[in-house]
Design a protein around this motif. Sequence first.
Motif, PDB file in Angstrom:
ATOM      1  N   GLY A 268       0.790  -1.243   0.000  1.00 14.87           N
ATOM      2  CA  GLY A 268       0.000   0.000   0.000  1.00 14.87           C
ATOM      3  C   GLY A 268       0.813   1.280   0.000  1.00 14.87           C
ATOM      4  O   GLY A 268       0.273   2.360   0.241  1.00 14.87           O
TER       5      GLY A 268
ATOM      6  N   ASP B  99       2.325   2.830  -2.490  1.00 10.93           N
ATOM      7  CA  ASP B  99       2.380   3.575  -3.754  1.00 10.93           C
ATOM      8  C   ASP B  99       2.213   5.073  -3.466  1.00 10.93           C
ATOM      9  O   ASP B  99       1.262   5.480  -2.794  1.00 10.93           O
ATOM     10  CB  ASP B  99       1.246   3.094  -4.666  1.00 10.93           C
TER      11      ASP B  99
ATOM     12  N   LEU C 156      -2.133   4.278  -6.164  1.00  7.57           N
ATOM     13  CA  LEU C 156      -2.796   3.577  -7.268  1.00  7.57           C
ATOM     14  C   LEU C 156      -3.159   2.125  -6.945  1.00  7.57           C
ATOM     15  O   LEU C 156      -3.867   1.490  -7.711  1.00  7.57           O
ATOM     16  CB  LEU C 156      -1.933   3.625  -8.537  1.00  7.57           C
ATOM     17  N   SER C 157      -2.692   1.616  -5.828  1.00  7.26           N
ATOM     18  CA  SER C 157      -3.027   0.232  -5.470  1.00  7.26           C
ATOM     19  C   SER C 157      -4.383   0.135  -4.775  1.00  7.26           C
ATOM     20  O   SER C 157      -4.871  -0.968  -4.548  1.00  7.26           O
ATOM     21  CB  SER C 157      -1.943  -0.357  -4.564  1.00  7.26           C
TER      22      SER C 157
ATOM     23  N   SER D 129       3.983 -11.921  -1.985  1.00  9.44           N
ATOM     24  CA  SER D 129       4.005 -10.481  -2.278  1.00  9.44           C
ATOM     25  C   SER D 129       3.525  -9.609  -1.131  1.00  9.44           C
ATOM     26  O   SER D 129       3.934  -8.464  -1.000  1.00  9.44           O
ATOM     27  CB  SER D 129       3.128 -10.193  -3.499  1.00  9.44           C
TER      28      SER D 129
ATOM     29  N   VAL E   5      14.890   0.607   2.415  1.00  2.00           N
ATOM     30  CA  VAL E   5      15.159   0.884   3.828  1.00  2.00           C
ATOM     31  C   VAL E   5      13.897   0.764   4.682  1.00  2.00           C
ATOM     32  O   VAL E   5      13.938   0.263   5.799  1.00  2.00           O
ATOM     33  CB  VAL E   5      15.758   2.309   3.954  1.00  2.00           C
TER      34      VAL E   5
ATOM     35  N   VAL F  15       7.284  -1.137   3.613  1.00  2.00           N
ATOM     36  CA  VAL F  15       7.070  -1.251   2.157  1.00  2.00           C
ATOM     37  C   VAL F  15       6.757  -2.717   1.822  1.00  2.00           C
ATOM     38  O   VAL F  15       7.345  -3.637   2.381  1.00  2.00           O
ATOM     39  CB  VAL F  15       8.336  -0.776   1.398  1.00  2.00           C
TER      40      VAL F  15
ATOM     41  N   GLY G 240       4.836  -4.551  -4.608  1.00  3.51           N
ATOM     42  CA  GLY G 240       5.042  -3.329  -5.380  1.00  3.51           C
ATOM     43  C   GLY G 240       6.523  -3.016  -5.533  1.00  3.51           C
ATOM     44  O   GLY G 240       6.982  -2.602  -6.606  1.00  3.51           O
ATOM     45  N   HIS G 241       7.279  -3.228  -4.461  1.00  2.07           N
ATOM     46  CA  HIS G 241       8.705  -2.879  -4.449  1.00  2.07           C
ATOM     47  C   HIS G 241       9.476  -3.671  -5.506  1.00  2.07           C
ATOM     48  O   HIS G 241      10.206  -3.103  -6.319  1.00  2.07           O
ATOM     49  CB  HIS G 241       9.246  -3.169  -3.050  1.00  2.07           C
TER      50      HIS G 241
ATOM     51  N   ILE H 148      15.585  -0.268  -4.811  1.00  2.00           N
ATOM     52  CA  ILE H 148      16.902   0.309  -4.492  1.00  2.00           C
ATOM     53  C   ILE H 148      17.223   0.027  -3.024  1.00  2.00           C
ATOM     54  O   ILE H 148      16.398   0.254  -2.146  1.00  2.00           O
ATOM     55  CB  ILE H 148      16.910   1.835  -4.733  1.00  2.00           C
TER      56      ILE H 148
ATOM     57  N   GLY I 183       0.070  -8.543 -14.555  1.00  2.00           N
ATOM     58  CA  GLY I 183      -0.566  -9.610 -13.793  1.00  2.00           C
ATOM     59  C   GLY I 183      -0.340  -9.396 -12.312  1.00  2.00           C
ATOM     60  O   GLY I 183       0.339  -8.445 -11.912  1.00  2.00           O
TER      61      GLY I 183
ATOM     62  N   VAL J 171       1.460 -10.692  -9.161  1.00  2.00           N
ATOM     63  CA  VAL J 171       2.512 -11.600  -8.715  1.00  2.00           C
ATOM     64  C   VAL J 171       2.166 -12.063  -7.299  1.00  2.00           C
ATOM     65  O   VAL J 171       1.987 -11.248  -6.393  1.00  2.00           O
ATOM     66  CB  VAL J 171       3.902 -10.933  -8.722  1.00  2.00           C
TER      67      VAL J 171
ATOM     68  N   TYR K 180      12.249   7.383 -11.266  1.00  2.00           N
ATOM     69  CA  TYR K 180      12.199   6.014 -10.745  1.00  2.00           C
ATOM     70  C   TYR K 180      10.746   5.622 -10.527  1.00  2.00           C
ATOM     71  O   TYR K 180      10.031   6.278  -9.772  1.00  2.00           O
ATOM     72  CB  TYR K 180      12.996   5.956  -9.444  1.00  2.00           C
TER      73      TYR K 180
ATOM     74  N   ARG L 106       6.577   6.848  -7.579  1.00  2.00           N
ATOM     75  CA  ARG L 106       5.576   7.189  -8.585  1.00  2.00           C
ATOM     76  C   ARG L 106       5.135   8.641  -8.477  1.00  2.00           C
ATOM     77  O   ARG L 106       4.869   9.149  -7.396  1.00  2.00           O
ATOM     78  CB  ARG L 106       4.371   6.283  -8.475  1.00  2.00           C
TER      79      ARG L 106
ATOM     80  N   ASN M 159      -3.728   0.809 -14.912  1.00  2.00           N
ATOM     81  CA  ASN M 159      -3.986   1.944 -14.026  1.00  2.00           C
ATOM     82  C   ASN M 159      -3.490   3.201 -14.740  1.00  2.00           C
ATOM     83  O   ASN M 159      -3.186   3.157 -15.944  1.00  2.00           O
ATOM     84  CB  ASN M 159      -3.367   1.747 -12.631  1.00  2.00           C
TER      85      ASN M 159
HETATM   86  P1  FDA Z   1       1.496  -0.938  -3.275  1.00  2.00           P
HETATM   87  O1  FDA Z   1       0.800  -2.118  -2.706  1.00  2.00           O
HETATM   88  O2  FDA Z   1       0.860   0.393  -3.080  1.00  2.00           O
HETATM   89  O3  FDA Z   1       1.773  -1.214  -4.817  1.00  2.00           O
HETATM   90  C1  FDA Z   1       2.541  -0.363  -5.650  1.00  2.00           C
HETATM   91  C2  FDA Z   1       2.187  -0.658  -7.116  1.00  2.00           C
HETATM   92  O4  FDA Z   1       2.465  -2.022  -7.415  1.00  2.00           O
HETATM   93  C3  FDA Z   1       0.719  -0.461  -7.443  1.00  2.00           C
HETATM   94  O5  FDA Z   1       0.589  -0.077  -8.799  1.00  2.00           O
HETATM   95  C4  FDA Z   1       0.141  -1.837  -7.259  1.00  2.00           C
HETATM   96  O6  FDA Z   1      -1.054  -2.038  -7.982  1.00  2.00           O
HETATM   97  C5  FDA Z   1       1.267  -2.724  -7.746  1.00  2.00           C
HETATM   98  N1  FDA Z   1       1.304  -4.018  -7.057  1.00  2.00           N
HETATM   99  C6  FDA Z   1       1.301  -4.219  -5.718  1.00  2.00           C
HETATM  100  N2  FDA Z   1       1.380  -5.520  -5.459  1.00  2.00           N
HETATM  101  C7  FDA Z   1       1.454  -6.161  -6.644  1.00  2.00           C
HETATM  102  C8  FDA Z   1       1.544  -7.526  -6.998  1.00  2.00           C
HETATM  103  N3  FDA Z   1       1.593  -8.475  -6.079  1.00  2.00           N
HETATM  104  N4  FDA Z   1       1.588  -7.838  -8.317  1.00  2.00           N
HETATM  105  C9  FDA Z   1       1.534  -6.878  -9.263  1.00  2.00           C
HETATM  106  N5  FDA Z   1       1.451  -5.558  -8.982  1.00  2.00           N
HETATM  107  C10 FDA Z   1       1.409  -5.208  -7.669  1.00  2.00           C
HETATM  108  N6  FDA Z   1      11.764   2.237  -2.890  1.00  2.00           N
HETATM  109  C11 FDA Z   1      13.034   1.816  -3.040  1.00  2.00           C
HETATM  110  O7  FDA Z   1      13.381   1.307  -4.100  1.00  2.00           O
HETATM  111  N7  FDA Z   1      13.927   1.923  -2.026  1.00  2.00           N
HETATM  112  C12 FDA Z   1      13.574   2.443  -0.828  1.00  2.00           C
HETATM  113  O8  FDA Z   1      14.410   2.523   0.081  1.00  2.00           O
HETATM  114  C13 FDA Z   1      12.228   2.891  -0.644  1.00  2.00           C
HETATM  115  N8  FDA Z   1      11.816   3.438   0.529  1.00  2.00           N
HETATM  116  C14 FDA Z   1      10.500   3.846   0.683  1.00  2.00           C
HETATM  117  C15 FDA Z   1      10.068   4.388   1.888  1.00  2.00           C
HETATM  118  C16 FDA Z   1       8.746   4.802   2.047  1.00  2.00           C
HETATM  119  C17 FDA Z   1       8.300   5.357   3.370  1.00  2.00           C
HETATM  120  C18 FDA Z   1       7.843   4.701   0.968  1.00  2.00           C
HETATM  121  C19 FDA Z   1       6.418   5.158   1.112  1.00  2.00           C
HETATM  122  C20 FDA Z   1       8.269   4.173  -0.239  1.00  2.00           C
HETATM  123  C21 FDA Z   1       9.600   3.748  -0.393  1.00  2.00           C
HETATM  124  N9  FDA Z   1      10.044   3.208  -1.586  1.00  2.00           N
HETATM  125  C22 FDA Z   1      11.339   2.770  -1.714  1.00  2.00           C
HETATM  126  C23 FDA Z   1       9.127   3.110  -2.728  1.00  2.00           C
HETATM  127  C24 FDA Z   1       8.481   1.734  -2.793  1.00  2.00           C
HETATM  128  O9  FDA Z   1       9.409   0.825  -3.338  1.00  2.00           O
HETATM  129  C25 FDA Z   1       7.243   1.806  -3.716  1.00  2.00           C
HETATM  130  O10 FDA Z   1       6.305   2.700  -3.197  1.00  2.00           O
HETATM  131  C26 FDA Z   1       6.629   0.407  -3.894  1.00  2.00           C
HETATM  132  O11 FDA Z   1       5.900   0.365  -5.093  1.00  2.00           O
HETATM  133  C27 FDA Z   1       5.735   0.047  -2.735  1.00  2.00           C
HETATM  134  O12 FDA Z   1       5.320  -1.278  -2.812  1.00  2.00           O
HETATM  135  P2  FDA Z   1       4.025  -1.696  -1.989  1.00  2.00           P
HETATM  136  O13 FDA Z   1       3.758  -3.124  -2.250  1.00  2.00           O
HETATM  137  O14 FDA Z   1       4.149  -1.241  -0.589  1.00  2.00           O
HETATM  138  O15 FDA Z   1       2.940  -0.752  -2.668  1.00  2.00           O
END
Ligand code: FDA
Length: 502
Positions: free
Chosen positions: A85, A87, A91-92, A127, A151, A155, A159-160, A166, A215, A217, A437, A441, A491
């Motif tokens: 969550g 993003d 967008l998620s 995931s 870090v 996260v 999504g990561h 990184i 898709g 993951v 990057y 987003r 999206n």
């Molecule tokens: P979320 O669930 O919101 O999903 C992000 C996107 O991926 C959405 O479009 C979603 O639909 C899609 N998605 C999610 N799960 C999926 C799945 N299983 N299959 C397909 N699509 C899927 N980045 C980095 O590289 N290095 C860092 O150190 C950090 N640090 C950091 C700190 C903080 C506080 C935040 C808020 C963000 C970061 N980030 C980061 C960025 C982070 O990598 C990025 O926001 C990721 O997309 C978050 O993944 P989530 O699963 O949490 O997001």
Amino acid sequence: SVPSLASSDGFVHCLLQKIPDELVLTQSSSSFTDVLVSSIHNPRFVNNATARPLCIVTPTDASHVQAAVRCGRAEGIHLRARSGGHDYEGLSYRSARDGEVFAVVDLGARLRAVSVSVDDATAWVESGATLGELYYAVAKTSPVLAFPAGVCPTVGVGGHFSGGGISIMSRKYGLSVDNILDAKLVNAHGELVDRAAMGEDHFWAIRGGGGESFGVVVSWKIRLVEVPPTVAVFAIVKTVDEGAADVISRWQHVTPRLPNELSIRVKVRGQRATFQSLYLGPCASLVPIMSSIFPELGMTSADCREMSWLDSVAFIQFMDLTTPVEALLNRTTSLSTYTKAKSDYVRRAIPKDVWKSIFSWFAMNGSDQMLLEPMGGFMDGVPAAATPYPHRAGVLYNIQYITFWFGDDTAAVANRWINDLYAFMEPYVTSNPREAYVNFRDLDIGENAVSNDGVSTFESGKVWGEKYFAGNFERLAAVKAAVDRTDYFRNEQSIPPLPVEI
Ligand code: FDA
């Protein structure tokens, strides 16, 4: 607005035939709102103006994800996959498009197992696990194994990994996606496929081509990396009065010459720069390296601390020595701080005088931040087309700008500040395209237009897509056309299918 042939009742009815009732939360379910906000990191999108999903599916098994895709296709309901969550544009769990009816598949709720195999130094991670849960599971199984990823412990893996990943160990081991060996994904036909079944092009695309497009993951097989039983860390603060601009300026030249085992990231906040470092070795070798290559930082053995890799993850996140590593398992996110982020890449060192001006931007608001993540080392050796993430050889560092605010009345000021700073930085960062990057987003750099047949257009995607993916964008669009031509997984910034005539 987006054309919709959606049948909401039909979708929920279809789901309930295939998935246990308790895993399908409709808007009238008592836990709907709690689950919806449970992993939201940014309150910008928790308000009455944000469209709510028709329902939230909380799968416990890949077959539930398959059911969601099959019912969604049959009833014309699009899905938003959510893992952690985080993003930056939400967008998620939200749609920025007027009238779009959608459902959320929330993997973070219940699909988050981590299974480590020490013998071959690999793991399968679902995931919905957070990075903190992954780090903890790996390090508790073996103190000399680790994984390069971000870090922030809350996260989500899903999504990561989808966008790159990184890490403070990227100079040694690359991005998360450089260490992914296999994956299980539910494709646009609702089939569960692994690497062999999806094929190498599709597998290439999911390792950095951004979430949602290719898709859902469900789980990832990762290669774990070696770390010594103890690593060394330091965090040194320089204020502007202590020459922070000079030291950052110097850091840009020093970083590429450091051993790959050593990474120094910089956090600029207010009139201070904090140099945070991880070294995969002992203080006894780190201190002489620092005094010979980067004496301007003034690091001494008094700054250096040795600890396990897992402790270093907690130290770098929480910046204190008392928070226990179990805090990495805490999934609770705070809804108190509103944020907007943007990113850049730097390939030519920014002049010292410009750094002085940059600090004057940070004199305006004490809580805004700029994070500089050093690249080079391993990253330089990976061809730009090896994965969708193109920002490889020659990149000195990534910049992330983040503005914070605490209520609607200050939103406009904060957004103006970050937009103005981004405009000011233009001459000093990459251009044609100005690289960004995907995991940081930013919808300001462009959004897909959807044509009358419900498919995102290639031309609109190219605007933002070349900034995130440079020369890899077109290949991503070709993979999209091969695996999801009718654009079911979409999206505002999903990869559009490459049109047939191109
Ligand atoms: P979320 O669930 O919101 O999903 C992000 C996107 O991926 C959405 O479009 C979603 O639909 C899609 N998605 C999610 N799960 C999926 C799945 N299983 N299959 C397909 N699509 C899927 N980045 C980095 O590289 N290095 C860092 O150190 C950090 N640090 C950091 C700190 C903080 C506080 C935040 C808020 C963000 C970061 N980030 C980061 C960025 C982070 O990598 C990025 O926001 C990721 O997309 C978050 O993944 P989530 O699963 O949490 O997001």
